[in-house]
Design an enzyme around this catalytic site. Sequence first.
Site, PDB file in Angstrom:
ATOM      1  N   VAL A 480     -10.170 -12.876   8.148  1.00 17.41           N
ATOM      2  CA  VAL A 480      -9.384 -11.728   7.691  1.00 17.41           C
ATOM      3  C   VAL A 480      -8.409 -11.376   8.810  1.00 17.41           C
ATOM      4  O   VAL A 480      -8.802 -11.281   9.975  1.00 17.41           O
ATOM      5  CB  VAL A 480     -10.278 -10.513   7.356  1.00 17.41           C
ATOM      6  CG1 VAL A 480      -9.450  -9.434   6.668  1.00 17.41           C
ATOM      7  CG2 VAL A 480     -11.454 -10.910   6.480  1.00 17.41           C
ATOM      8  N   SER A 481      -7.156 -11.158   8.461  1.00 16.56           N
ATOM      9  CA  SER A 481      -6.132 -10.972   9.493  1.00 16.56           C
ATOM     10  C   SER A 481      -6.375  -9.732  10.336  1.00 16.56           C
ATOM     11  O   SER A 481      -6.330  -9.793  11.575  1.00 16.56           O
ATOM     12  CB  SER A 481      -4.744 -10.905   8.850  1.00 16.56           C
ATOM     13  OG  SER A 481      -4.633  -9.791   7.969  1.00 16.56           O
ATOM     14  N   ASP A 482      -6.645  -8.575   9.690  1.00 11.02           N
ATOM     15  CA  ASP A 482      -6.801  -7.357  10.491  1.00 11.02           C
ATOM     16  C   ASP A 482      -8.128  -7.333  11.234  1.00 11.02           C
ATOM     17  O   ASP A 482      -8.215  -6.791  12.337  1.00 11.02           O
ATOM     18  CB  ASP A 482      -6.599  -6.094   9.657  1.00 11.02           C
ATOM     19  CG  ASP A 482      -7.481  -6.014   8.434  1.00 11.02           C
ATOM     20  OD1 ASP A 482      -8.191  -6.986   8.137  1.00 11.02           O
ATOM     21  OD2 ASP A 482      -7.456  -4.965   7.758  1.00 11.02           O
ATOM     22  N   CYS A 483      -9.177  -7.918  10.662  1.00  5.54           N
ATOM     23  CA  CYS A 483     -10.454  -8.008  11.381  1.00  5.54           C
ATOM     24  C   CYS A 483     -10.304  -8.903  12.607  1.00  5.54           C
ATOM     25  O   CYS A 483     -10.853  -8.608  13.678  1.00  5.54           O
ATOM     26  CB  CYS A 483     -11.546  -8.550  10.463  1.00  5.54           C
ATOM     27  SG  CYS A 483     -11.886  -7.502   9.032  1.00  5.54           S
ATOM     28  N   GLU A 486      -8.208  -6.745  15.167  1.00  9.33           N
ATOM     29  CA  GLU A 486      -8.919  -5.622  15.788  1.00  9.33           C
ATOM     30  C   GLU A 486      -9.997  -6.114  16.756  1.00  9.33           C
ATOM     31  O   GLU A 486     -10.228  -5.502  17.807  1.00  9.33           O
ATOM     32  CB  GLU A 486      -9.520  -4.716  14.717  1.00  9.33           C
ATOM     33  CG  GLU A 486      -8.502  -4.021  13.809  1.00  9.33           C
ATOM     34  CD  GLU A 486      -7.623  -3.021  14.545  1.00  9.33           C
ATOM     35  OE1 GLU A 486      -7.973  -2.632  15.670  1.00  9.33           O
ATOM     36  OE2 GLU A 486      -6.581  -2.624  13.990  1.00  9.33           O
TER      37      GLU A 486
END
Length: 759
Positions: A480-483, A486
């Site tokens: 997942v890009s945002d995971c 972050e």
Amino acid sequence: MWRLKVADGGNDPYIYSMNNFIGRQIWEFDPNAGTPEERAEIERLRHHFTKNRHKGFPSADLLWRVQLLREKNFKQSIPAVKVGDGEEISYEMALDAMRRGAHFLAAIQASDGHWPSETSGPLFYVCPLLICMYIMGFMDKVFSPEHKKEMMRYIYNHQNEDGGWGLHVGGHSNMFCTTFNYISLRLLGEEPDVEAVCKARNWIHDHDGVTSILSWGKTWLSILNVFDWSASNPMPPEYWMLPTWVPIHPSNMMCYTRITYMPMSYLYGKRFQAPLTPLVLQLRDELHTQPYDQINWRKVRHMCATEDLYFPHPFVQDLLWDTLYLLSEPLMTRWPFNKLIRQKALNETMRHIHYEDENSRYITIGCVEKPLCMLACWVEDPNSEYVKKHLARIPDYLWMAEDGMKMQSFGSQSWDAALAMQALLSCNITREIGSVLNSGHDFIKNSQVRNNPPGDYKSMFRYMSKGSWTFSDCDHGWQVSDCTAENLKCCLLLSLLPPDIVGEKMEPERFYDAVNVILNMQSKNGGLPAWEPASSYYWMEWLNPVEFLEDLIIEHQHVECTSSALQAILLFRKQYPGHRRKEINNFINKAVQFLQDIQLPDGSWYGNWGICYTYGTWFALKALSMAGKTYENCEAVRKGANFLRKIQNPEGGFGESYLSCPYKRYIPLDGKRSNLVQTAWGMMGLICAGQADVDPTPIHRAAKLLINSQTEDGDFPQEEITGEFFKNCTLHFAAFREVFPVMALGEYCNKVPLPSKKK
């Protein structure tokens, strides 16, 4: 008494892990666990929730917190802080409130370094699992009487006063979820003459019966043999045999949609239906308003209850389904086409199902897909090892709280850990919480996906995963890009701190792998999608068959994913200025431009995974500020700050209704109430925009509400759900109520000038 176990694979020979089960969280019932006082406390919490259930709030996830705080013998040692009317917030007051929150957040960390937490909210999750277990004959083998009791508790706790159930906790009743929860109760052993069951059945009958249920409901009721398959629009498995250049090939779809319709098309292609049992026959009688054998199934195919309908089918879509229904399906179900084409398509579909199952260690991509893939494996061979491996992973989806047992979307371990760690890092009290940061650092490093999917993964329509982080744990396997961004941010920030406190920093090659995933996710317009590169045509959304969700046929770029990725890449460039410099500079410029381009005229940004304009605006402002955009030099930042000031409530808080998401306009909570999580988002957005240099009053007002709302132990009260997905459904992240207020207070103490009481 129910107890949560973490990082435990048990003794099941059919379960396996890529990282020794780090991040796994499963609930087990131990009849001998707990003292009489502990059991009484749990019953008190349950009673309190049931008594207040019609407020529409989700659970506060208290069972896990009670367990862990007792195991750690946590006692809040920092005195509570209250800011009086007209009183100025001093640095010491803000610091004490921040430290109280940080110490509580640190106390609810699990032994493997993650923050266990509930991720739930939609009320259509558990029924397909129960249907699957009933058909397969595993209901009593998988679910003990205690499981069933707690599942019924959850269902009853979220029944609306009119007898129905909403799409999600706090939502208005609809046919889809009322039918699903009615069936769940009956499968769990509840009798039809129970008052609440009668009330639900009356709701269904008063709304013209179950034939108007939306398409996913028609699919599952056909599988259960309460509907006939002729009531469903075609889901031909032959899609999987099309050339990939055909726009409607599944490889061009968003991964969740692709993997949902993969097993659906297999079951549809087989026309699989459960055997007729006395219970199935009773459900036919109870749910329909006319005799089963008199229903015109073809006529109900396009019907959808008004309460269920959010995304009406465009004419072109219905024309496609009608063409397939009238011309293609009659051929594919008859000799010789059923042997020459249909069987080949079923085999190809099953090959993809097995690949996805293996690559996720049989967790599958999510809770909607899990029962479908499991049932497809059982239909293929009920005695196969595939089925046994699926059964072993069912506990990964079950979560217990004071409102009962529910099926989660799937775990949010990596996402919550990254946010919790950043909240603690924002507090700048490293030596006070060093062991917590060290443990969290280990969890994040151990949760990175170290390999791409096996074999020729591109031919299986998968994207690279090496270097990424998932939303849940490493075994889940889905990048997942945002995971990824972050968690990468956490590792970069922790690499700047003393390793004797927070642990050794991650190897540079692993940073490079994560950056590679992010760089390759960026679209031509500069934005980033969630799971895979966005390369399909937007017109494909006209073919969305899911009447209650929107924008789920293809990948779309999101403000949050773009913001997280931009922040991570900016941090990375600062520490590794020579690595792929030209590509990274280009990535940053395009991402900044994308965020500015998608800002709405009122200064807000639409958030896709949180509610909604408050969430999206905070994310956008945070990334823009890190990219050097300020209140003085950037109109987008000024407009964003103006929007937040405009929607701030008189007492200083922020409160946005979930209705903002489907209606696509800002809608405040009823009575202009404030929500503490959203207050934290709004407050941090103002801090990022440089509001403190213009006029810090709006920030101080928000901080006062957070400080005065803190509980005696340093926690914050649970309020409305603040997550969302696909425009029309909410998602409950139980960890948010601690993470974001602590993060906001950390930024407040360290970025906003405050007067000191010290002489």
